[in-house]
Design an enzyme around this catalytic site. Structure first.
Site, PDB file in Angstrom:
ATOM      1  N   GLY A 160       0.807  -1.269   0.005  1.00  0.00           N
ATOM      2  CA  GLY A 160       0.079  -0.069  -0.027  1.00  0.00           C
ATOM      3  C   GLY A 160       0.934   1.196   0.077  1.00  0.00           C
ATOM      4  N   ALA A 161       1.863   1.212  -0.944  1.00  0.00           N
ATOM      5  CA  ALA A 161       2.767   2.431  -0.865  1.00  0.00           C
ATOM      6  C   ALA A 161       2.651   3.455  -1.975  1.00  0.00           C
ATOM      7  CB  ALA A 161       3.999   1.706  -1.113  1.00  0.00           C
ATOM      8  N   VAL A 218      -3.548  -7.313  -1.467  1.00  0.00           N
ATOM      9  CA  VAL A 218      -3.147  -8.053  -0.509  1.00  0.00           C
ATOM     10  C   VAL A 218      -4.037  -8.936   0.237  1.00  0.00           C
ATOM     11  CG1 VAL A 218      -1.210  -6.348   0.388  1.00  0.00           C
ATOM     12  CG2 VAL A 218      -3.533  -6.313   1.302  1.00  0.00           C
ATOM     13  N   SER A 238      -3.102   0.506  14.516  1.00  0.00           N
ATOM     14  CA  SER A 238      -3.872   1.647  14.828  1.00  0.00           C
ATOM     15  C   SER A 238      -4.000   1.702  16.263  1.00  0.00           C
ATOM     16  CB  SER A 238      -5.168   1.747  14.007  1.00  0.00           C
ATOM     17  OG  SER A 238      -5.783   2.596  14.273  1.00  0.00           O
ATOM     18  N   TYR A 257     -12.692  -2.491  11.679  1.00  0.00           N
ATOM     19  CA  TYR A 257     -11.333  -1.962  11.542  1.00  0.00           C
ATOM     20  C   TYR A 257     -10.523  -2.225  12.814  1.00  0.00           C
ATOM     21  CZ  TYR A 257      -7.491   1.580  10.575  1.00  0.00           C
ATOM     22  OH  TYR A 257      -6.221   2.215  10.350  1.00  0.00           O
ATOM     23  N   ALA A 295     -10.899  -4.379  15.340  1.00  0.00           N
ATOM     24  CA  ALA A 295     -10.644  -5.967  15.149  1.00  0.00           C
ATOM     25  C   ALA A 295      -9.566  -6.294  14.570  1.00  0.00           C
ATOM     26  CB  ALA A 295     -12.026  -6.792  15.305  1.00  0.00           C
ATOM     27  N   LYS A 333      -7.075  -4.430  13.279  1.00  0.00           N
ATOM     28  CA  LYS A 333      -5.853  -4.038  13.665  1.00  0.00           C
ATOM     29  C   LYS A 333      -5.405  -4.626  15.043  1.00  0.00           C
ATOM     30  CE  LYS A 333      -5.102  -1.160  10.306  1.00  0.00           C
ATOM     31  NZ  LYS A 333      -3.918  -1.409   9.525  1.00  0.00           N
TER      32      LYS A 333
HETATM   33  P1  NAP Z   1      -4.371   5.654   2.258  1.00  0.00           P
HETATM   34  O1  NAP Z   1      -3.890   7.265   2.124  1.00  0.00           O
HETATM   35  O2  NAP Z   1      -5.838   5.482   1.992  1.00  0.00           O
HETATM   36  O3  NAP Z   1      -3.607   4.418   1.604  1.00  0.00           O
HETATM   37  C1  NAP Z   1      -3.900   3.018   1.612  1.00  0.00           C
HETATM   38  C2  NAP Z   1      -3.033   2.463   0.839  1.00  0.00           C
HETATM   39  O4  NAP Z   1      -3.393   0.971   0.957  1.00  0.00           O
HETATM   40  C3  NAP Z   1      -2.877   3.009  -0.616  1.00  0.00           C
HETATM   41  O5  NAP Z   1      -1.732   2.715  -1.201  1.00  0.00           O
HETATM   42  C4  NAP Z   1      -3.859   1.783  -1.234  1.00  0.00           C
HETATM   43  O6  NAP Z   1      -3.574   1.345  -2.459  1.00  0.00           O
HETATM   44  C5  NAP Z   1      -3.502   0.413  -0.340  1.00  0.00           C
HETATM   45  N1  NAP Z   1      -4.245  -0.637  -0.225  1.00  0.00           N
HETATM   46  C6  NAP Z   1      -5.643  -0.651   0.174  1.00  0.00           C
HETATM   47  N2  NAP Z   1      -6.116  -1.921   0.086  1.00  0.00           N
HETATM   48  C7  NAP Z   1      -5.201  -2.811  -0.771  1.00  0.00           C
HETATM   49  C8  NAP Z   1      -5.226  -4.008  -1.049  1.00  0.00           C
HETATM   50  N3  NAP Z   1      -6.447  -4.592  -0.905  1.00  0.00           N
HETATM   51  N4  NAP Z   1      -4.014  -4.434  -1.554  1.00  0.00           N
HETATM   52  C9  NAP Z   1      -2.950  -3.646  -1.682  1.00  0.00           C
HETATM   53  N5  NAP Z   1      -3.082  -2.417  -1.293  1.00  0.00           N
HETATM   54  C10 NAP Z   1      -4.133  -1.823  -0.971  1.00  0.00           C
HETATM   55  O7  NAP Z   1      -4.398   5.286   3.877  1.00  0.00           O
HETATM   56  P2  NAP Z   1      -3.068   5.545   5.045  1.00  0.00           P
HETATM   57  O8  NAP Z   1      -3.731   6.656   5.898  1.00  0.00           O
HETATM   58  O9  NAP Z   1      -1.898   5.739   4.579  1.00  0.00           O
HETATM   59  O10 NAP Z   1      -3.034   4.276   5.837  1.00  0.00           O
HETATM   60  C11 NAP Z   1      -2.052   3.350   5.700  1.00  0.00           C
HETATM   61  C12 NAP Z   1      -1.970   2.323   6.788  1.00  0.00           C
HETATM   62  O11 NAP Z   1      -1.874   3.111   8.060  1.00  0.00           O
HETATM   63  C13 NAP Z   1      -3.202   1.790   6.867  1.00  0.00           C
HETATM   64  O12 NAP Z   1      -3.010   0.085   7.315  1.00  0.00           O
HETATM   65  C14 NAP Z   1      -4.226   2.181   7.853  1.00  0.00           C
HETATM   66  O13 NAP Z   1      -4.973   1.562   8.610  1.00  0.00           O
HETATM   67  C15 NAP Z   1      -3.079   2.769   8.852  1.00  0.00           C
HETATM   68  N6  NAP Z   1      -3.447   3.678   9.796  1.00  0.00           N
HETATM   69  C16 NAP Z   1      -3.929   5.203   9.367  1.00  0.00           C
HETATM   70  C17 NAP Z   1      -4.371   6.179  10.168  1.00  0.00           C
HETATM   71  C18 NAP Z   1      -4.666   7.363   9.520  1.00  0.00           C
HETATM   72  O14 NAP Z   1      -4.957   8.194  10.422  1.00  0.00           O
HETATM   73  N7  NAP Z   1      -4.494   7.493   8.275  1.00  0.00           N
HETATM   74  C19 NAP Z   1      -4.283   5.906  11.536  1.00  0.00           C
HETATM   75  C20 NAP Z   1      -3.874   4.698  11.998  1.00  0.00           C
HETATM   76  C21 NAP Z   1      -3.456   3.664  11.138  1.00  0.00           C
HETATM   77  P3  NAP Z   1      -4.233   1.972  -4.032  1.00  0.00           P
HETATM   78  O15 NAP Z   1      -4.518   3.146  -3.599  1.00  0.00           O
HETATM   79  O16 NAP Z   1      -3.214   1.527  -5.056  1.00  0.00           O
HETATM   80  O17 NAP Z   1      -5.382   0.814  -3.916  1.00  0.00           O
END
Ligand code: NAP
Length: 244
Positions: free
Chosen positions: A11-12, A63, A139, A152, A154, A156
């Site tokens: 997810g990069a 994934v 998270s 979500y 559960a 995490k």
């Molecule tokens: P984001 O901006 O929505 O980015 C999500 C990334 O995950 C995107 O690159 C997306 O790829 C990829 N992705 C989603 N479903 C996928 C799949 N089935 N297979 C492969 N890639 C997939 O989210 P973010 O905020 O950066 O979150 C990144 C991580 O941090 C997540 O695990 C999230 O739960 C965690 N997190 C975020 C926060 C927050 O406040 N933002 C807080 C706590 C934890 P595509 O766009 O190519 O589909």
């Protein structure tokens, strides 16, 4: 000179994963940029990575599919021969109170966040070198729970249990396994939060601002470094003080 490490970040294509991929490349690692839908943005991330004089490559894999993860790791094996750093970052949300949550919303989040962590790690272990690093993005919702996020939270919390168990299994190979639990980080995932709710959350953060993806990337890069070889099985909150 140390051998250049090989890192895979799931997810990069954007957000936290993008920042982690760039930060690892700044630390001299070759980086595989996994994405699911956003090819254009992942190619832009790869261009950024290459500016640091290392190799970067975008690889599409959902994934939540074990087969696609197996193919992705097969590709990494052919191209780089091994893996040193795995960051399980790909994640998804489908917020609803349990009363209003559909089975599809439950399944989608669990399959991406929890099954995804299993699918990638299980395959990656076949090529991971001793002394490797696995960092799972959990998270604070997985630590504390959160209204409207039973699926979500559960998933995490599951990632945390997975992390602690795998850390025990891989210690003998000096592979460390840690979880990072971000709080409120400015990415596309949090953009949909209504203005008022956002203001309330911000008022609860002692540091007084939302986190940035690079706040998280700095911690992940440290955990991925040689300096962090004695840290394993940990869950590190990084939330500007929101949850203490
Ligand atoms: P984001 O901006 O929505 O980015 C999500 C990334 O995950 C995107 O690159 C997306 O790829 C990829 N992705 C989603 N479903 C996928 C799949 N089935 N297979 C492969 N890639 C997939 O989210 P973010 O905020 O950066 O979150 C990144 C991580 O941090 C997540 O695990 C999230 O739960 C965690 N997190 C975020 C926060 C927050 O406040 N933002 C807080 C706590 C934890 P595509 O766009 O190519 O589909």
């Amino acid at each position: 000179m140390s051998i250049r490490k090989v890192a895979l970040v799931t997810g990069a294509s954007k957000g936290i994963g993008k920042a982690i991929a760039i930060e690892l490349s700044e630390n001299n690692a070759n980086v595989i940029v996994n994405y699911n839908r956003d090819e254009k943005e992942s190619i832009e991330v790869v261009e950024e990575i290459k500016k640091n004089g290392v190799e970067g490559i975008a690889v599409k894999a959902d994934v939540s599919s074990f087969e696609q993860c197996a193919s992705m790791i097969e590709f990494v094996k052919r191209r780089f021969g091994c893996l040193d750093i795995l960051v399980n970052n790909a994640g998804a949300l489908a917020d609803k109170t349990l009363k209003n949550m559909t089975k599809e919303q439950w399944d989608r989040v669990m399959r991406t966040n929890l099954d995804g962590t299993f699918n990638v790690t299980k395959n990656a272990l076949t090529i991971m070198r001793d002394n490797g690093r696995i960092i799972n993005i959990s998270s604070i919702a997985g630590v504390l729970g959160n209204f409207g996020q039973t699926n979500y939270a559960a998933s995490k919390a599951g990632v945390i249990g997975f992390t602690k168990s795998l850390a025990r299994e891989l210690g003998k190979r000096r592979i460390t396994v840690n979880a990072v639990a971000p709080g409120f980080i400015d990415t596309s995932m949090t953009k949909a939060i209504p203005f008022i709710r956002r203001k309330i959350i911000l008022a609860m953060i002692p540091i007084g601002r939302a986190g940035t993806p690079f706040d998280i990337a700095g911690l992940v890069a440290f955990l991925a470094s040689d300096k962090a070889g004695y840290i394993t099985g940990e869950v590190i909150r990084i939330d500007g003080g929101l949850s203490y």
